[in-house]
Design an enzyme around this catalytic site. Structure first.
Site, PDB file in Angstrom:
ATOM      1  N   LYS A 212       0.826  -1.204   0.000  1.00  0.00           N
ATOM      2  CA  LYS A 212       0.000   0.000   0.000  1.00  0.00           C
ATOM      3  C   LYS A 212       0.868   1.265   0.000  1.00  0.00           C
ATOM      4  O   LYS A 212       0.603   2.230  -0.722  1.00  0.00           O
ATOM      5  CB  LYS A 212      -0.904  -0.042   1.239  1.00  0.00           C
ATOM      6  N   CYS A 266      -3.714  10.369   1.928  1.00  0.00           N
ATOM      7  CA  CYS A 266      -2.942   9.169   1.570  1.00  0.00           C
ATOM      8  C   CYS A 266      -1.582   9.515   0.984  1.00  0.00           C
ATOM      9  O   CYS A 266      -0.563   9.276   1.609  1.00  0.00           O
ATOM     10  CB  CYS A 266      -3.758   8.350   0.592  1.00  0.00           C
TER      11      CYS A 266
HETATM   12  N1  SAJ Z   1      -2.678  14.784  -8.034  1.00  0.00           N
HETATM   13  C1  SAJ Z   1      -1.871  15.562  -8.837  1.00  0.00           C
HETATM   14  N2  SAJ Z   1      -1.521  15.074 -10.059  1.00  0.00           N
HETATM   15  C2  SAJ Z   1      -1.960  13.857 -10.500  1.00  0.00           C
HETATM   16  C3  SAJ Z   1      -2.776  13.076  -9.671  1.00  0.00           C
HETATM   17  C4  SAJ Z   1      -3.126  13.560  -8.452  1.00  0.00           C
HETATM   18  O1  SAJ Z   1      -1.463  16.676  -8.469  1.00  0.00           O
HETATM   19  O2  SAJ Z   1      -1.601  13.491 -11.637  1.00  0.00           O
HETATM   20  C5  SAJ Z   1      -3.049  15.248  -6.686  1.00  0.00           C
HETATM   21  C6  SAJ Z   1      -4.556  15.355  -6.469  1.00  0.00           C
HETATM   22  O3  SAJ Z   1      -5.056  16.577  -6.909  1.00  0.00           O
HETATM   23  C7  SAJ Z   1      -4.641  15.209  -4.975  1.00  0.00           C
HETATM   24  C8  SAJ Z   1      -3.527  14.202  -4.660  1.00  0.00           C
HETATM   25  O4  SAJ Z   1      -2.644  14.261  -5.760  1.00  0.00           O
HETATM   26  O5  SAJ Z   1      -4.362  16.420  -4.314  1.00  0.00           O
HETATM   27  C9  SAJ Z   1      -3.982  12.782  -4.394  1.00  0.00           C
HETATM   28  O6  SAJ Z   1      -4.982  12.402  -5.306  1.00  0.00           O
HETATM   29  P1  SAJ Z   1      -5.133  10.927  -5.910  1.00  0.00           P
HETATM   30  O7  SAJ Z   1      -6.364  10.901  -6.718  1.00  0.00           O
HETATM   31  O8  SAJ Z   1      -3.886  10.514  -6.591  1.00  0.00           O
HETATM   32  O9  SAJ Z   1      -5.208   9.976  -4.661  1.00  0.00           O
HETATM   33  P2  SAJ Z   1      -6.111   9.841  -3.337  1.00  0.00           P
HETATM   34  O10 SAJ Z   1      -5.275  10.316  -2.195  1.00  0.00           O
HETATM   35  O11 SAJ Z   1      -7.458  10.417  -3.481  1.00  0.00           O
HETATM   36  O12 SAJ Z   1      -6.248   8.244  -3.267  1.00  0.00           O
HETATM   37  C10 SAJ Z   1      -5.061   7.439  -3.264  1.00  0.00           C
HETATM   38  C11 SAJ Z   1      -5.270   6.293  -4.251  1.00  0.00           C
HETATM   39  N3  SAJ Z   1      -3.989   5.628  -4.473  1.00  0.00           N
HETATM   40  C12 SAJ Z   1      -3.520   5.366  -5.694  1.00  0.00           C
HETATM   41  O13 SAJ Z   1      -4.108   5.672  -6.704  1.00  0.00           O
HETATM   42  C13 SAJ Z   1      -2.214   4.638  -5.757  1.00  0.00           C
HETATM   43  C14 SAJ Z   1      -6.328   5.347  -3.734  1.00  0.00           C
HETATM   44  O14 SAJ Z   1      -6.393   4.190  -4.546  1.00  0.00           O
HETATM   45  C15 SAJ Z   1      -5.979   4.912  -2.305  1.00  0.00           C
HETATM   46  O15 SAJ Z   1      -7.002   4.112  -1.758  1.00  0.00           O
HETATM   47  C16 SAJ Z   1      -5.864   6.135  -1.431  1.00  0.00           C
HETATM   48  O16 SAJ Z   1      -4.833   6.954  -1.965  1.00  0.00           O
HETATM   49  C17 SAJ Z   1      -5.518   5.673  -0.022  1.00  0.00           C
HETATM   50  O17 SAJ Z   1      -6.437   5.474   0.779  1.00  0.00           O
HETATM   51  O18 SAJ Z   1      -4.330   5.419   0.238  1.00  0.00           O
END
Ligand code: SAJ
Length: 433
Positions: A212, A266
């Site tokens: 994870k 996360c």
């Molecule tokens: N973000 C960027 N650029 C990107 C992607 C995201 O700046 O290309 C930013 C988003 O705006 C946000 C942050 O990153 O601020 C996190 O967003 P996210 O959509 O990547 O992730 P989370 O935190 O909503 O959810 C993640 C997920 N992990 C992965 O995709 C590996 C989810 O599957 C997990 O369940 C969750 O973390 C968790 O609980 O750990």
């Protein structure tokens, strides 16, 4: 671990724990949900979800009406009457970026007081590697029972994405590790009740814990790379979003999207769990730490961009009215935990600006807690300068004529800079030219 003989207690009725409890209850199992928050318990017992998540209210209502789910504060009594205890409580980091396992410890203490022969304890919370071995099991063994002999332990970190939690919990691949084969096998049988996704059994508890953390660290590091490339491109006069898009056409390249920083509970936290353990073991984790550092500095870059853009327009940041669009950590969610909007607002206020903010999902209280004034979208668009932080669907329809004072910082690549520029808007974005 069949439908007939399992009685489950889920510790923690939050963003992940409540959907987990509800899915098990709707699969026909008897579930008790435990939480320390009285209001959460009252709402859950009325069939009302305290968590905003599509589809959850309906499933919760059904589970409660069918008598399959009840919520209580009494974790010891719940453990005594269950044979599977699932822990899904928060594991934040403290101000020194070290994991705070208070909630895990407290749940395990309650479980140990109700633990019986052949029970299975499952950890779903995100934890630093080795936490099951060093923290969870010693507390559970205070019961006088021996882990791996008298009772089982498994770890299956939750990986569902907010706003799509129900679908992902029932379809994503699930990683399961156990203290022994029997624990892992029992956990697999149990989760087969709620998921159609592939179940991947890994060697042991620590591997499951690490998987994870690796996933979220991969994303955080990738976004940091993207943010750093974007800031370099800004100086070189290259549109980083176009360049990344072109690079991603290569079959083995997947650079993520630059933005105002990484929020949520996360990606911005989990890498520190790896760093913590690496430091304990004397192993270098420079790359992971640097990635966090790059992402944590993004709000500062945005604040400088705001100040410079105002200067370019002959205005001072002091006493300027700055309108922020979106405080949630990402698009189309209400969640504002670890959002880059919070440090950004603080930095702007330190520079003497007046900050107004709008978010269609997040409550006024949250905006006020960040020390910004909650206003309508129209009011934000009327500010001296508009700063878009969150890629909410609503904001994709913003047009140049809506930016009244013609100064616009759009930190997400959801709008076309050329369209704004040709209408006289001074448009800036992360990695945009
Ligand atoms: N973000 C960027 N650029 C990107 C992607 C995201 O700046 O290309 C930013 C988003 O705006 C946000 C942050 O990153 O601020 C996190 O967003 P996210 O959509 O990547 O992730 P989370 O935190 O909503 O959810 C993640 C997920 N992990 C992965 O995709 C590996 C989810 O599957 C997990 O369940 C969750 O973390 C968790 O609980 O750990």
């Amino acid at each position: 671990m069949t439908k007939k003989n399992s009685k489950i207690t889920v510790f923690g009725l939050g963003h992940i724990g409540l959907p987990t409890a509800v899915l098990f209850a709707n699969s026909g199992l008897k579930v008790t949900g435990v939480d320390i928050n009285k209001e959460t318990i009252e709402l859950v017992n009325k069939g009302i979800s305290p968590v905003v998540e599509p589809g959850l209210d309906e499933l919760l209502n059904r589970a409660v009406l069918d008598g399959k789910l009840v919520a209580t504060e009494d974790g010891v009594a719940a453990s005594k009457s269950s044979n599977v205890m699932i822990v899904v409580v928060p594991t934040p980091v403290d101000k020194f970026k070290k994991s705070d396992l208070t909630a895990i410890k407290s749940a395990c203490q309650s479980i140990s007081k109700g633990l019986k022969i052949d029970d299975l304890v499952i950890i779903e919370s995100t934890i630093p590697p080795k936490t099951c071995e060093d923290v969870v099991i010693p507390i559970l063994e205070n019961s006088g029972l021996k882990a791996g002999e008298d009772f089982g332990v498994a770890c299956t970190p939750e990986r569902a994405l907010p706003n799509n939690t129900i679908y992902e919990m029932t379809h994503n691949a699930r990683v399961i590790g156990g203290i022994n084969k029997e624990s892992a096998d029992k956990a697999v049988l149990l989760y087969e009740n709620i998921t159609n996704g592939k179940i991947i059994k890994v060697k042991n508890l620590i591997t499951a814990e690490m998987v994870k953390l690796m996933e979220n660290t991969y994303r955080d590091t990738n976004i940091a790379l993207s943010n750093e490339l974007a800031m370099i491109c800004e100086e070189l006069g290259i549109d980083a979003v176009d360049a990344i898009d072109a690079a991603n056409h290569h079959p083995r390249v997947n650079i993520h999207i630059p933005g105002p920083g990484v929020g949520g509970h996360c990606l911005s936290i989990d890498p520190y769990f790896i760093v913590e353990m690496a430091e304990e073991k004397g192993v270098d984790s420079t790359l992971i730490k640097n990635a966090r550092n790059v992402n944590e500095k993004m709000p500062q870059h945005v604040a400088e961009m705001v100040e410079n853009t105002l200067k370019e327009a002959g205005k001072q940041i002091k006493k300027s009215k700055i309108g922020v669009l979106g405080v949630a950590y990402k698009g189309n969610v209400a969640d504002a935990r670890e959002t880059p909007a919070e440090p950004l607002i603080k930095l702007l206020k330190e520079k003497g600006a007046e900050v107004y903010a709008h978010d269609p999902y997040t409550s006024r209280d949250v905006i006020e807690s960040f020390d910004a004034k909650p206003v309508s979208m129209k009011d934000v668009l009327n500010s001296d300068i508009v700063v878009l932080i969150t890629d909410h669907g609503e904001y994709k329809n913003i047009t140049p004529d809506m930016i009244v004072n013609k100064l616009f910082i759009c930190t997400r690549p959801i709008l076309n800079p050329a369209k704004f520029k040709e209408k006289g808007v001074l448009f800036k974005g992360i990695g945009r030219i």
